[in-house]
Design an enzyme around this catalytic site. Structure first.
Site, PDB file in Angstrom:
ATOM      1  N   GLY A   1      13.647  -8.654   6.707  1.00 56.75           N
ATOM      2  CA  GLY A   1      14.609  -9.716   6.455  1.00 56.75           C
ATOM      3  C   GLY A   1      14.601 -10.644   7.645  1.00 56.75           C
ATOM      4  O   GLY A   1      13.536 -10.920   8.218  1.00 56.75           O
TER       5      GLY A   1
ATOM      6  N   SER B   1       8.728  -4.797   9.229  1.00 58.40           N
ATOM      7  CA  SER B   1       8.943  -6.219   9.496  1.00 58.40           C
ATOM      8  C   SER B   1      10.043  -6.415  10.540  1.00 58.40           C
ATOM      9  O   SER B   1       9.850  -6.086  11.705  1.00 58.40           O
ATOM     10  CB  SER B   1       9.254  -6.948   8.186  1.00 58.40           C
ATOM     11  OG  SER B   1       9.250  -8.341   8.367  1.00 58.40           O
ATOM     12  N   ALA B   2      11.219  -6.914  10.151  1.00 60.92           N
ATOM     13  CA  ALA B   2      12.311  -7.085  11.117  1.00 60.92           C
ATOM     14  C   ALA B   2      12.692  -5.761  11.760  1.00 60.92           C
ATOM     15  O   ALA B   2      13.029  -5.707  12.947  1.00 60.92           O
ATOM     16  CB  ALA B   2      13.530  -7.714  10.437  1.00 60.92           C
TER      17      ALA B   2
ATOM     18  N   HIS C   1       3.306  -9.189  10.200  1.00 58.44           N
ATOM     19  CA  HIS C   1       2.751 -10.213   9.302  1.00 58.44           C
ATOM     20  C   HIS C   1       1.724 -11.085  10.021  1.00 58.44           C
ATOM     21  O   HIS C   1       1.525 -12.247   9.654  1.00 58.44           O
ATOM     22  CB  HIS C   1       3.847 -11.108   8.730  1.00 58.44           C
ATOM     23  CG  HIS C   1       5.010 -10.391   8.126  1.00 58.44           C
ATOM     24  ND1 HIS C   1       4.968  -9.830   6.867  1.00 58.44           N
ATOM     25  CD2 HIS C   1       6.252 -10.141   8.603  1.00 58.44           C
ATOM     26  CE1 HIS C   1       6.131  -9.275   6.594  1.00 58.44           C
ATOM     27  NE2 HIS C   1       6.929  -9.442   7.641  1.00 58.44           N
TER      28      HIS C   1
END
Length: 236
Positions: A87, A120-121, A157
């Protein structure tokens, strides 16, 4: 003893949500029955919990949201394992500060040895700072310093721009190079989609289906292959 899985992304083309990491997730959670999910990178906590419940159920684990607990610090202190999803990294870190969770999570992971999975986050905040996130600063945390479960930075990413002919903005490599010019900068591991870092104790190994790229101050970037040992980064 660190028991970490730091994933670039939960969603990879050709795979279901978290499917690309399922073998490593099961390895990390080999002695766990219930996972505490921290959904603070998005605003709708219940919807986010619904998204992650099915894959973890399929993998054989119960999952509960930290927002379902009256006291989030107590929830962390009792957790068997922690998963923090993707997120907005700034929103995630700001909320962790507001709820006084950084110290609690760090203690449980580094001192008590409970498993930590980030995507990710959730991977960004597991590093020493969020300075190499790709996200927009939609909120302002008190500091960019994060959990410091590993003493270097990660860029989830990571991608090398294929649009040089039509896109004249900075590439990801150039952005990371800008960070490396800072006095406090250390190594940055660029994790492509489909790859992840597995950390057990003082050993770190690249896992997944794609290679990664390592950036270090004063050195040329280096391609890291799947199953390559990166343990030296833990001594940074």
């Amino acid at each position: 003893m660190r028991n970490l899985l730091l994933i670039s992304s939960s969603r990879v083309i050709g795979f279901k949500y978290l499917e690309v990491a399922q073998d490593e997730i099961k390895n990390v959670l080999s002695f766990v029955s219930t996972v505490l999910f921290i959904p603070y990178a998005l605003k709708d906590y219940d919807a986010y919990l619904n998204t992650v419940t099915q894959p973890f159920t399929d993998f054989g684990y119960d999952i509960e949201g930290i927002h379902e607990h009256e006291d989030p610090v107590e929830a962390v202190n009792k957790a068997e394992a922690i998963f923090i999803g993707g997120g907005n990294t700034f929103l995630l870190l700001k909320t962790l500060y507001e709820k006084n969770l950084l110290g609690a999570i760090r203690k449980r992971v580094l001192e008590n040895g409970i498993p930590y999975i980030g995507s990710s986050a959730g991977t960004n905040v597991a590093t020493c700072s969020i300075n190499t996130t790709n996200d927009m600063p939609i909120v302002y945390p008190p500091s960019f310093k994060s959990l410091n479960l590993v003493p270097f930075n990660i860029n989830p990413h990571y991608i090398e721009s294929p649009y040089k002919a039509v896109h004249k903005g900075e590439t990801r490599d150039q952005r990371i190079a800008e960070f490396l010019q800072m006095e406090e900068a250390g190594p940055v591991l660029g994790l492509r989609e489909g790859c992840m870092l597995r950390v057990t104790g003082d050993r770190a190994v690249l896992k997944g289906i794609n290679d990664a790229k390592l950036f270090q101050p004063g050195k040329e970037p280096k391609i890291i292959k799947v199953n390559e040992d990166l343990s030296f980064l833990l001594n940074n």
